[in-house]
Design a protein around this motif. Structure first.
Motif, PDB file in Angstrom:
ATOM      1  N   TYR A   1      23.195 -13.526  11.552  1.00 55.94           N
ATOM      2  CA  TYR A   1      23.112 -13.386  13.003  1.00 55.94           C
ATOM      3  C   TYR A   1      23.956 -12.214  13.499  1.00 55.94           C
TER       4      TYR A   1
ATOM      5  N   HIS B   1      11.323 -20.894  17.790  1.00 52.01           N
ATOM      6  CA  HIS B   1      12.437 -19.969  17.554  1.00 52.01           C
ATOM      7  C   HIS B   1      12.674 -19.207  18.858  1.00 52.01           C
TER       8      HIS B   1
ATOM      9  N   ASP C   1      21.205 -10.746  18.490  1.00 56.99           N
ATOM     10  CA  ASP C   1      20.557 -12.054  18.479  1.00 56.99           C
ATOM     11  C   ASP C   1      21.118 -12.937  19.588  1.00 56.99           C
TER      12      ASP C   1
ATOM     13  N   ASP D   1      13.594 -15.052  18.354  1.00 55.23           N
ATOM     14  CA  ASP D   1      12.834 -14.392  17.292  1.00 55.23           C
ATOM     15  C   ASP D   1      12.923 -12.873  17.434  1.00 55.23           C
ATOM     16  N   ARG D   2      13.215 -12.190  16.320  1.00 53.86           N
ATOM     17  CA  ARG D   2      13.353 -10.732  16.367  1.00 53.86           C
ATOM     18  C   ARG D   2      12.017 -10.022  16.544  1.00 53.86           C
TER      19      ARG D   2
ATOM     20  N   ASN E   1      17.614 -17.680  11.371  1.00 53.96           N
ATOM     21  CA  ASN E   1      17.099 -16.598  10.531  1.00 53.96           C
ATOM     22  C   ASN E   1      17.420 -16.901   9.084  1.00 53.96           C
TER      23      ASN E   1
END
Length: 274
Positions: free
Chosen positions: A119, A76, A123, A79-80, A114
């Motif tokens: 989004y 990913h 992002d 990624d947050r 996600n």
């Protein structure tokens, strides 16, 4: 015009067993995702690669007449969770550093998604920063970052992929084209338009291609099947691929071992005559 295959479609095996199995199945090149396809070396985290290890794996495939056309990196990229994103970026950068020792010209990935597809502009900004960092590493080592658009991912359409290529204008970023990833139940009836748009926007940047098939299911959803088992317009796909990128490597997806010969023959027959 050889058709290759995702190495992990054969399962996770010791690399000295995987290479001959690929060759025996008639494939001359693979997309290799180390931690999905190789069982006898721990690739679960970055840090254990070396020129010697990469050469050992690459030479084993070469011994059996199989090249590694793509290193796959299933992570990913925006990624947050910043700690996880850094780990993912570091893993990707490690593959970029060692790609040439495997004999691979590129490391490829989808962007990640996600849950709920919620989004945000942030992002996108993080994805752009991530790509800029990966590009810097790729430029150092003379390899490509291969980006693939995939429905439901942050970069899920051809226009979105074209946008990020403009925002990060490096010749070390290329496109892994896969029309099957751009099709949905909603746009499947317009598939010719979707496929044509993808080549119009991205054709000159293609560095590899994926091959799977799609078909509408009885419940109205869009199923995924091996090439030749669905109703995607492969005549158009192969015609445009030959037009824009003759001899580009095609990597087959989705097929079970017993379906591989039929799917491979289907792709090669169409590609050879359109």
């Amino acid at each position: 015009m050889s058709v290759g295959v995702l190495a992990h479609l054969f399962g996770s095996l010791p690399y000295k067993e995987l290479a001959p199995k690929v060759a025996e199945s008639g494939f001359k090149h693979v997309q290799l995702a180390l931690w999905k396809a190789i069982s006898d070396i721990n690739f679960s985290k970055p840090g254990n690669l070396s020129p010697g290890l990469a050469n050992a794996v690459g030479e084993q495939f070469d011994k059996h007449g199989v090249s590694i056309s793509v290193l796959g990196c299933y992570v990913h990229l925006f990624d947050r969770n910043e700690e996880q994103r850094r780990a993912n970026v570091n893993r990707f950068k490690e593959l970029l550093r060692y790609a040439k020792f495997f004999g691979a010209p590129m490391v490829a990935a989808e962007t990640g998604r996600n849950e709920g597809n919620d989004y945000t502009d942030r992002d996108w900004s993080i994805m752009r920063v991530t790509l800029e960092e990966l590009v810097e590493e790729a430029e150092k080592w003379g390899v490509f970052v291969g980006l693939e658009a995939a429905n439901d991912h942050l970069i899920g359409t051809a226009p979105e992929l074209a946008r990020i290529l403009k925002e990060v204008p490096s010749s070390n970023v290329g496109v892994v084209i896969d029309p099957g990833n751009l099709l949905t139940a909603d746009n499947f009836a317009r598939q010719n338009e979707v496929i044509g748009e993808a080549f119009e926007l991205l054709g000159s940047r293609i560095i590899a291609a994926h091959a799977k098939d799609r078909m509408l299911l009885d419940d109205g959803s869009l199923g995924v099947v091996p090439a030749g088992f669905g109703t995607m317009n492969y005549e158009l796909y192969m015609k445009l691929l030959n037009q824009y990128k003759p001899h580009v490597h095609i990597i087959m997806e989705e097929a079970k071992e017993y379906q591989m010969a039929q799917a491979k023959g289907f792709i090669e027959e169409i590609r050879g005559r359109v």
